[in-house]
Design a protein around this motif. Structure first.
Motif, short mmCIF file in Angstrom:
data_model
loop_
_atom_site.label_atom_id
_atom_site.label_comp_id
_atom_site.label_asym_id
_atom_site.label_seq_id
_atom_site.Cartn_x
_atom_site.Cartn_y
_atom_site.Cartn_z
N HIS A 181 65.94 64.44 32.12
CA HIS A 181 66.56 63.44 33.00
C HIS A 181 67.82 62.85 32.38
O HIS A 181 68.75 62.52 33.10
N TRP A 240 63.03 72.75 37.58
CA TRP A 240 64.43 72.55 37.30
C TRP A 240 65.19 73.87 37.42
O TRP A 240 64.65 74.93 37.12
N ASP A 259 67.36 68.77 39.00
CA ASP A 259 65.97 68.36 39.14
C ASP A 259 65.50 68.74 40.55
O ASP A 259 66.01 68.21 41.53
N TRP A 277 62.20 68.54 41.37
CA TRP A 277 60.96 67.84 41.70
C TRP A 277 61.19 67.13 43.02
O TRP A 277 62.29 66.64 43.28
N HIS A 282 60.43 64.25 43.92
CA HIS A 282 60.85 62.85 43.81
C HIS A 282 62.36 62.71 43.72
O HIS A 282 62.91 61.65 43.99
FE LIG Z 1 62.87 64.01 38.10
#
Ligand SMILES: [Fe+2]
Length: 132
Positions: A7, A56, A92, A94, A96
């Motif tokens: 991150h 990722w 990213d 993911w 979220h």
């Molecule tokens: Fe993330």
């Protein structure tokens, strides 16, 4: 640890003034490896979109300056594979990272991601690696 590393890289290479294309040695290396910037974008987008579940998409470089595209599940990253590939840009994927704005439209998120990539920072990452 990997989650924080991933991150940190992700947020450090995004800027509201981002987008466009890289210049200098990174541009040359991208052209060498993928033919053109737009081909690079197509390939990294496809990898990131195709990563099953959370994970990722990565642009990495080795010590010789050669660029590599990789995707990895969960919070894995190219450093964990060994072989000296160091990520210089990570997307990213993911849920979220995009669900609030894009719902399940991962491809739209990836497209928008390229509008906020800070290529100066990615180039810095690349050049730091070359200097070793
Ligand atoms: Fe993330």
């Amino acid at each position: 640890m990997e989650a924080a590393y991933n991150h940190n890289l992700y947020f450090s290479t995004m800027s509201p003034d981002g987008g466009g294309e890289p210049e200098g040695s990174l541009k040359v290396a991208l052209d060498d490896a993928f033919g053109s910037f737009s081909q690079f974008k197509v390939q990294l987008s496809a990898l990131a979109a195709g990563q099953f579940g959370s994970g990722w998409g990565w642009l990495s470089a080795d010590k010789a300056g050669k660029l590599h595209l990789l995707s990895s599940p969960n919070q894995d990253n190219p450093l964990m594979e060994g072989g000296g590939k160091v990520p210089i840009l990570g997307i990213d994927v993911w849920e979220h990272a995009y669900y609030l704005k894009y719902k399940n439209l991962r491809a739209d998120y990836i497209k928008a991601f390229f509008d906020v990539v800070n290529w100066k920072e990615v180039s810095n990452n690349y050049e730091k690696l070359l200097k070793g």
